[in-house]
Design an enzyme around this catalytic site. Structure first.
Site: not given
Lengths: 227, 219
Positions: A48-50
């Site tokens: 998840s890129e966050n």
């Protein structure tokens, strides 16, 4: 035979591209459905890129500090790991993510992708999409074959601003699976609900059509899940 | 010496026209109480560097809605319609930067680097006006460092020396921004005595942090 929705067909077919152990980033929307259709024995780790790996469905308790890349409540599997945005994008850009699945507004025969803005209409920003297409080892575009008004989305040349140049490996739609090759777009598989002629008619780009075009994989998986 | 200050003491630190970096991703890990203080104080003509502009009532959103920002450098504005409206109306300048590039530009600004070379954005509008370099036969864009006057961050816990710990996905841009501003102010939920955080647990070293404000848990 039951008729499946475009989303089901696309998500299930894309799921079939996953290899056991892959680290995968799924874009917002249709791509997130892919994890529902993984074949038995295929385990993947979602990034998840966050800022974490091990993205899981949200559990019984919502943690306000844990969201997916769309800002929606999420979970994290045991064995997952959290980190900052620098590490997250080092993973993405550095080739540590095996597959990314994104939606598309347009894809063209050179593997160019446009999915982040429509000038004068929609300028949400690219978020992490440009980094994902630049860095993931395999970029799969999962989208409906044509736009809502019937306009072709698989083009000779994208007219919308690009997200990435020459980045797409595979296009999966409800009608077909199309591989991006150095010679152009090759029709690999078609859905049982269509014909090569229909796919060609709904595709602006010239398709390379081999003598044998396979049946779209993944349907058995859908039928099995149904049971 | 304790770095902990009260919310009242904060107000004198903010000025019009400041460049502010703000942590958070879709409002998660954003210093919500510090945003509220900025809104109440009404400083204006700010330049904001942030991952995204969240929604009108989360994260940095209220600052945008209250029209205190003249320029935004961010990767995504789509979930806050007010940002898009101001951009189209020409009221606010928006510079869109790919999220990974944004993280690296901030890191460069805080790590003493003159910029970074990235393949992200090649062949797109992002490359316009930027220098391209060939390294070992591969093309890269030169992206320049970003710094700010103030970084407003959010952490879960701090000790009085400013050492920070974050929770879950609320870390995001916070540790990177702690490197890249002249004044680093952190909103935390809990403050503990020096020595209570084990050195191995610390995610941002306190030497980067100037002020800590304890605002409790906001859900």
């Amino acid at each position: 035979m039951k008729t499946y929705s475009a989303k089901e067909l696309i998500a299930c077919r894309v799921a079939g591209e996953m290899r056991d152990g892959d680290v995968v980033n799924l874009g917002i929307g249709l791509p997130t459905l892919v994890s529902n259709y993984l074949p038995e024995g295929i385990n993947i780790t979602l990034q998840s890129e966050n800022g974490f790996v091990g993205l899981a469905p949200v559990g019984s308790e919502v943690d306000p500090d844990l969201v997916n890349a769309g800002g929606k409540p999420a979970g994290i599997f045991p064995g997952g790991a959290t980190f900052d945005s620098f590490m997250s994008f080092a993973l993405i850009r550095g080739g540590h993510v095996d597959v990314t699945v994104l939606g598309g507004l347009q894809v063209d025969q050179n593997g160019n992708l446009a999915n982040w803005m429509i000038p004068g209409k929609m300028v949400p920003g690219m978020g992490g999409a440009m980094d994902l297409v630049a860095g993931a080892k395999k970029v799969i575009v999962a989208m409906e074959h044509t736009a809502k008004d019937g306009a072709a989305k698989i083009l000779e040349k994208c007219s919308l601003p690009l997200t990435g140049k020459g980045v797409v490996s595979l296009i999966v739609t409800e009608l077909a699976v199309i591989k991006v090759t150095s010679e152009g777009l090759q029709l690999e598989e078609i859905s049982p609900y269509t014909t090569v002629e229909e796919v060609v008619a709904k595709t602006e780009a010239k398709l390379i059509i081999p003598d044998h075009v396979g049946a779209m994989k993944g349907l058995e998986q859908l039928e099995q899940l149904e049971k | 010496m304790s770095k902990v200050i009260s919310q009242e003491e904060l107000v004198s630190l903010f000025e019009d026209k400041a460049t502010i970096m703000m942590g958070g991703f879709m409002g998660v890990g954003a210093p919500t109480s510090l945003v509220r203080i900025l809104v109440e104080q009404g400083v204006k003509d700010l330049t904001l560097i942030t991952s995204d502009t969240a929604t009108p009532d989360t994260g940095v959103g209220p600052l945008i809605v209250n029209r205190q920002v003249k320029k935004i450098i961010a990767s995504h504005i789509g979930t806050n319609p007010e940002t898009g409206r101001q951009m189209i109306a020409g009221e606010t300048v928006v510079e869109l930067v790919p999220q990974g590039t944004l993280a690296e530009r901030i890191r460069a600004g805080g790590a003493g680097l003159g910029g970074i070379l990235t393949p992200t954005g090649l062949g797109t509008v992002v490359e316009e006006g930027k220098e391209k370099l060939l390294v070992n036969g591969k093309e890269y864009l030169l992206e320049l460092p970003l710094r700010a006057d103030i970084a407003l961050l959010k952490a879960y816990k701090a000790d009085k020396a400013g050492n920070l710990i974050y929770r879950q996905s609320a870390r995001n841009f916070n540790p990177i921004m702690a490197l890249a501003a002249d004044l680093v102010i952190v909103e935390v939920e809990e403050v503990v005595e020096v020595g209570e955080l084990k050195p191995d647990e610390v995610m941002t070293p306190g030497i980067l942090v100037d002020k800590v404000v304890c605002c409790g848990r906001i859900s």
